[in-house]
Design a protein around this motif. Structure first.
Motif, PDB file in Angstrom:
ATOM      1  N   ARG A 159       0.793  -1.256  -0.100  1.00 49.21           N
ATOM      2  CA  ARG A 159       0.001   0.145   0.104  1.00 49.21           C
ATOM      3  C   ARG A 159       0.960   1.304  -0.016  1.00 49.21           C
ATOM      4  NH1 ARG A 159      -2.470  -0.941   5.798  1.00 49.21           N
ATOM      5  NH2 ARG A 159      -0.529  -0.602   7.161  1.00 49.21           N
ATOM      6  N   ILE A 160       0.260   2.647  -0.413  1.00 48.39           N
ATOM      7  CA  ILE A 160       0.895   3.753  -0.483  1.00 48.39           C
ATOM      8  C   ILE A 160       1.244   4.252   0.797  1.00 48.39           C
ATOM      9  CG2 ILE A 160       1.315   5.710  -1.611  1.00 48.39           C
ATOM     10  CD1 ILE A 160      -0.463   4.795  -3.761  1.00 48.39           C
ATOM     11  N   ASP A 161       2.099   3.764   1.540  1.00 50.09           N
ATOM     12  CA  ASP A 161       2.430   4.273   2.911  1.00 50.09           C
ATOM     13  C   ASP A 161       3.878   4.365   3.150  1.00 50.09           C
ATOM     14  OD1 ASP A 161       2.892   3.874   5.801  1.00 50.09           O
ATOM     15  OD2 ASP A 161       0.921   3.741   5.915  1.00 50.09           O
ATOM     16  N   PRO A 162       4.337   5.553   3.581  1.00 47.95           N
ATOM     17  CA  PRO A 162       5.951   5.819   4.130  1.00 47.95           C
ATOM     18  C   PRO A 162       6.328   4.695   4.716  1.00 47.95           C
ATOM     19  CG  PRO A 162       4.605   7.776   4.366  1.00 47.95           C
ATOM     20  CD  PRO A 162       3.323   6.760   4.343  1.00 47.95           C
ATOM     21  N   ASN A 163       5.758   3.711   5.247  1.00 50.43           N
ATOM     22  CA  ASN A 163       6.111   2.765   6.082  1.00 50.43           C
ATOM     23  C   ASN A 163       6.145   1.505   5.303  1.00 50.43           C
ATOM     24  OD1 ASN A 163       6.861   4.512   8.357  1.00 50.43           O
ATOM     25  ND2 ASN A 163       4.450   4.064   8.873  1.00 50.43           N
ATOM     26  N   SER A 164       5.785   1.382   4.214  1.00 50.87           N
ATOM     27  CA  SER A 164       5.542   0.104   3.378  1.00 50.87           C
ATOM     28  C   SER A 164       6.887  -0.095   2.409  1.00 50.87           C
ATOM     29  CB  SER A 164       4.293   0.098   2.502  1.00 50.87           C
ATOM     30  OG  SER A 164       4.628   0.985   1.341  1.00 50.87           O
ATOM     31  N   ILE A 165       7.234  -1.251   2.240  1.00 48.87           N
ATOM     32  CA  ILE A 165       8.356  -1.650   1.568  1.00 48.87           C
ATOM     33  C   ILE A 165       8.105  -1.185   0.116  1.00 48.87           C
ATOM     34  CG2 ILE A 165       9.765  -3.683   0.266  1.00 48.87           C
ATOM     35  CD1 ILE A 165       9.102  -5.458   2.746  1.00 48.87           C
ATOM     36  N   ALA A 166       6.980  -1.041  -0.394  1.00 50.78           N
ATOM     37  CA  ALA A 166       7.014  -0.679  -1.902  1.00 50.78           C
ATOM     38  C   ALA A 166       6.654   1.098  -2.227  1.00 50.78           C
ATOM     39  CB  ALA A 166       5.740  -1.144  -2.575  1.00 50.78           C
ATOM     40  N   PHE A 167       6.912   1.697  -0.882  1.00 51.50           N
ATOM     41  CA  PHE A 167       6.547   3.094  -1.167  1.00 51.50           C
ATOM     42  C   PHE A 167       7.834   3.831  -1.755  1.00 51.50           C
ATOM     43  CE2 PHE A 167       7.036   7.417   0.681  1.00 51.50           C
ATOM     44  CZ  PHE A 167       5.860   8.015   0.057  1.00 51.50           C
ATOM     45  N   SER A 168       9.080   3.120  -1.138  1.00 55.03           N
ATOM     46  CA  SER A 168      10.078   3.945  -1.999  1.00 55.03           C
ATOM     47  C   SER A 168      10.320   3.522  -3.477  1.00 55.03           C
ATOM     48  CB  SER A 168      11.522   3.255  -1.355  1.00 55.03           C
ATOM     49  OG  SER A 168      11.706   2.114  -1.342  1.00 55.03           O
ATOM     50  N   MET A 169       9.862   2.220  -3.733  1.00 56.15           N
ATOM     51  CA  MET A 169       9.829   1.911  -5.267  1.00 56.15           C
ATOM     52  C   MET A 169       8.792   2.958  -5.977  1.00 56.15           C
ATOM     53  SD  MET A 169       9.940  -2.148  -4.853  1.00 56.15           S
ATOM     54  CE  MET A 169       9.488  -2.274  -6.808  1.00 56.15           C
ATOM     55  N   TRP A 170       7.695   3.195  -5.263  1.00 59.76           N
ATOM     56  CA  TRP A 170       6.500   3.854  -5.671  1.00 59.76           C
ATOM     57  C   TRP A 170       6.955   5.347  -6.048  1.00 59.76           C
ATOM     58  CZ3 TRP A 170       3.687   7.863  -3.768  1.00 59.76           C
ATOM     59  CH2 TRP A 170       2.804   8.549  -4.310  1.00 59.76           C
ATOM     60  N   LYS A 171       7.502   5.879  -4.911  1.00 56.02           N
ATOM     61  CA  LYS A 171       8.177   7.499  -5.142  1.00 56.02           C
ATOM     62  C   LYS A 171       9.167   7.769  -6.001  1.00 56.02           C
ATOM     63  CE  LYS A 171       9.642  10.910  -1.875  1.00 56.02           C
ATOM     64  NZ  LYS A 171      10.956  11.198  -2.414  1.00 56.02           N
ATOM     65  N   ASP A 172      10.215   6.872  -6.096  1.00 54.59           N
ATOM     66  CA  ASP A 172      11.468   7.264  -6.917  1.00 54.59           C
ATOM     67  C   ASP A 172      11.539   5.766  -7.474  1.00 54.59           C
ATOM     68  OD1 ASP A 172      12.247   9.962  -5.981  1.00 54.59           O
ATOM     69  OD2 ASP A 172      12.584   9.031  -4.022  1.00 54.59           O
ATOM     70  N   VAL A 173      11.064   5.733  -8.750  1.00 52.81           N
ATOM     71  CA  VAL A 173      11.102   4.286  -9.484  1.00 52.81           C
ATOM     72  C   VAL A 173      12.652   4.027  -9.727  1.00 52.81           C
ATOM     73  CG1 VAL A 173      10.580   3.235 -11.484  1.00 52.81           C
ATOM     74  CG2 VAL A 173       8.900   4.886 -10.596  1.00 52.81           C
ATOM     75  N   PRO A 174      13.039   2.873  -9.047  1.00 56.48           N
ATOM     76  CA  PRO A 174      14.476   2.664  -9.096  1.00 56.48           C
ATOM     77  C   PRO A 174      14.832   1.658 -10.100  1.00 56.48           C
ATOM     78  CG  PRO A 174      13.062   1.207  -7.347  1.00 56.48           C
ATOM     79  CD  PRO A 174      12.324   1.880  -7.964  1.00 56.48           C
ATOM     80  N   VAL A 175      13.697   1.339 -10.781  1.00 53.51           N
ATOM     81  CA  VAL A 175      13.970   0.421 -12.063  1.00 53.51           C
ATOM     82  C   VAL A 175      14.405   1.235 -13.292  1.00 53.51           C
ATOM     83  CG1 VAL A 175      12.737  -1.136 -13.879  1.00 53.51           C
ATOM     84  CG2 VAL A 175      11.960  -1.085 -11.338  1.00 53.51           C
ATOM     85  N   PRO A 176      15.596   0.828 -13.764  1.00 51.72           N
ATOM     86  CA  PRO A 176      16.204   1.381 -15.046  1.00 51.72           C
ATOM     87  C   PRO A 176      15.162   1.486 -16.287  1.00 51.72           C
ATOM     88  CG  PRO A 176      17.381  -0.719 -14.624  1.00 51.72           C
ATOM     89  CD  PRO A 176      16.412  -0.488 -13.367  1.00 51.72           C
ATOM     90  N   PHE A 177      14.745   2.369 -16.514  1.00 50.06           N
ATOM     91  CA  PHE A 177      13.869   2.655 -17.649  1.00 50.06           C
ATOM     92  C   PHE A 177      14.620   3.130 -18.856  1.00 50.06           C
ATOM     93  CE2 PHE A 177      10.284   1.972 -15.003  1.00 50.06           C
ATOM     94  CZ  PHE A 177       9.183   1.226 -15.923  1.00 50.06           C
ATOM     95  N   TYR A 178      14.382   2.612 -20.147  1.00 47.47           N
ATOM     96  CA  TYR A 178      14.958   2.954 -21.299  1.00 47.47           C
ATOM     97  C   TYR A 178      13.957   3.638 -22.444  1.00 47.47           C
ATOM     98  CZ  TYR A 178      19.339   1.554 -19.152  1.00 47.47           C
ATOM     99  OH  TYR A 178      20.453   1.120 -18.330  1.00 47.47           O
ATOM    100  N   LEU A 179      13.962   4.553 -23.048  1.00 46.58           N
ATOM    101  CA  LEU A 179      13.149   4.979 -24.190  1.00 46.58           C
ATOM    102  C   LEU A 179      14.090   4.764 -25.370  1.00 46.58           C
ATOM    103  CD1 LEU A 179      10.671   6.360 -25.420  1.00 46.58           C
ATOM    104  CD2 LEU A 179      12.025   8.585 -25.289  1.00 46.58           C
ATOM    105  N   SER A 180      13.549   3.795 -26.209  1.00 48.01           N
ATOM    106  CA  SER A 180      14.258   3.529 -27.840  1.00 48.01           C
ATOM    107  C   SER A 180      13.321   3.991 -28.678  1.00 48.01           C
ATOM    108  CB  SER A 180      14.600   2.003 -27.597  1.00 48.01           C
ATOM    109  OG  SER A 180      15.209   1.484 -26.475  1.00 48.01           O
ATOM    110  N   ALA A 181      14.238   4.729 -29.313  1.00 46.08           N
ATOM    111  CA  ALA A 181      13.336   5.521 -30.649  1.00 46.08           C
ATOM    112  C   ALA A 181      13.695   5.016 -31.883  1.00 46.08           C
ATOM    113  CB  ALA A 181      13.358   6.927 -30.610  1.00 46.08           C
TER     114      ALA A 181
END
Length: 507
Positions: A44-66
């Motif tokens: 859940r979107i809660d500062p105390n949850s594990i997923a919150f940091s992933m939701w706030k600042d996406v740590p996954v390396p995203f790439y845009l390929s054109a």
């Protein structure tokens, strides 16, 4: 009173087996609810949850390929020839996403702005941003279609002004200019003739609004009161629905913002999300189960109806005016320019579109979009969202730049936004949400199996012990099978005594 020595081993095995079995049964009935509670707590979107940091600042390396469609025969196209294109690229950009203005509300929602920044990656690209590519002159050809209904003399004046600026049906620009913008005096000229035709100033580029900008103010549910509503969009820019399209259904803002989804999915679930870039909500459907780096996933893909026209799929009638099935007209949210979105190379579209342009080769592996989602948490593990931008071109009377161009939906470029969880984030996710629950699940079955085995062993040992005890004890006569000896021997003894007495008297 202590048990006999021979009974202690079976008794100990039996009691131990019962303990293991009971522990396993407790895990069997309690573990699912424990896992569910932990998932709810951590996603859940809660500062105390594990997923919150992933939701706030996406740590996954995203790439845009054109990938660009370079026009190989621009002169011939103006004379009415069939377009020939050659795919160039990829030109790859590292994409960073982060949220700001995060505000929690009393009704169980949270508002935020998400920003994107792009950085060119020459080592991952097949070419440089300085590469020149011939593509349709989007401003000229788009404006020509938009101005088609104007009086003939006005169109001729505009055409003359375009010629004075050296503007033609096609342009030779760098990748960087096409992507992130270039200064063009044509914008001011068009707005002088038709005020408000192009409602912006400054640079013009296909992705000029992407870099260092946000996707609008999203307000989504946190899951604090209902986990089934987590990440579901409540409003976008304060709106409950859009006003781009011609039907209430097409104007609905459905699903999430496209990053995470409610947990506890099944193969009957679907992925719905609102895309500001596409100006609409989209729905993906389940295709198959799989595994991504040890994490079980469900793969969701686009149905053939996603960009179908209103004839092939009536619910899409609100997105019209429509052309062939497989492309969507987004002119109503793109300044009325005749721009269409679709799958790359017109994959899953009407074959007429592919046949109208040489150099297109649609296939699922390269051009189909997908999302691999962990069904228990609703968090994507691996994804690749692919879209194509095309421009509708044709001859417009009075605009000499359009020549004898035959009506065609000409691809300009397609792009893929791709990302996958990896590194420490993947390790933490796998350990907390996959490994530990899996180990506990195995433990419960091991305990139940071991407990049953010990109880059975205890029963077998006790049966053997009792059998051995009977075999070692003295055998007592069975009165039912052996006649009593006293009744037969007593008369004989009496007869013998009488005989002895008679013999003594005679003597």
């Amino acid at each position: 009173m202590a048990a006999p020595a021979g009974r202690r081993v079976p008794l100990a095995l039996g009691l131990t087996g019962l303990v293991f079995a009971l522990f396993g049964l407790v895990l069997f009935f309690v573990l699912p609810s424990v896992v569910r509670d932990q998932v709810i707590k951590n996603v859940r979107i809660d500062p105390n949850s594990i997923a919150f940091s992933m939701w706030k600042d996406v740590p996954v390396p995203f790439y845009l390929s054109a990938f660009f469609f370079e026009v190989m025969n621009p002169t011939e196209i103006r004379l009415g020839a069939k377009p020939v294109v050659n795919q160039r690229g990829p030109y790859v950009y590292r994409e960073y996403r982060f949220k700001t203005n995060i505000t929690f509300h009393d009704n169980g929602t949270v508002s935020f702005l998400e920003y994107r920044r792009f950085y060119f990656q020459p080592d991952l690209s097949h070419g440089m941003e300085e590469d020149y590519i011939v593509v349709p002159n989007i401003l000229v050809m788009g404006a020509a279609v938009m101005l088609e209904t104007l009086p003939q003399f006005l169109k001729m004046l505009i055409s003359g002004a375009l010629a004075g600026l050296g503007q033609g049906a096609f342009m030779n620009r760098t990748v960087g200019e096409i992507m992130w913008g270039y200064d063009d005096p044509l914008i001011d000229v068009l707005n002088n003739f038709v005020p408000g035709l192009i409602p912006f100033k400054g640079k013009f580029g296909l992705f000029v609004d992407f870099n260092n900008s946000n996707t609008g103010m999203f307000t989504v549910y946190t899951g604090a009161t209902d986990i089934n509503q987590i990440h579901i969009v409540d409003t976008w820019n304060g709106l409950k629905k859009l006003n781009y399209w011609r039907s209430d259904e097409c104007n609905m803002i459905n699903g999430t913002s496209g990053e995470m989804w409610p947990p506890f999915m099944t193969p009957f679930s679907s992925l719905e999300f609102y895309s500001p870039d596409a100006c609409r909500s989209m729905k993906l459907v389940y295709e198959q189960s799989g595994v991504f780096k040890g994490v079980p996933t469900y793969r969701f893909v686009a149905p053939k109806t996603l960009f179908a026209n209103g004839t092939d799929y009536p619910p899409n009638e609100g997105f019209c005016p429509c052309r062939e099935s497989g492309i969507q007209n987004v002119s109503t949210c793109r300044m009325n320019a005749p721009v269409f979105i679709s799958h790359p190379h017109f994959y899953n579209a009407d074959p007429v579109l592919v046949e109208a342009v040489d150099g297109l080769h649609p296939n699922k592996e390269q051009h189909g979009l997908f999302l691999d989602v962990h069904p228990v948490t609703g968090i994507p593990m691996n994804c690749s969202i692919k879209l194509q931008l095309s421009l509708y071109m044709k001859k417009v009377s009075g605009i000499s730049q359009t020549g004898q161009i035959k009506p065609v939906v000409l691809p300009i470029l397609w792009f893929a936004e791709s990302g996958a969880i990896e590194g420490s984030v993947l390790k933490q996710f796998y350990t907390n949400l996959v490994l530990i629950p899996s180990v506990l699940e195995y433990v419960q079955y091991i305990c139940i199996g071991l407990g049953v085995a010990l109880v059975v062993a205890a029963v077998v040992l006790e049966v053997k012990r009792q059998r051995n005890a009977r075999e070692k004890s003295p055998r007592e006569p069975d009165p039912r099978t052996e006649p009593p000896q006293s009744s037969e021997t007593t008369p004989l003894l009496q007869d013998d005594s009488k005989t002895n007495q008679n013999d003594a008297a005679e003597a």
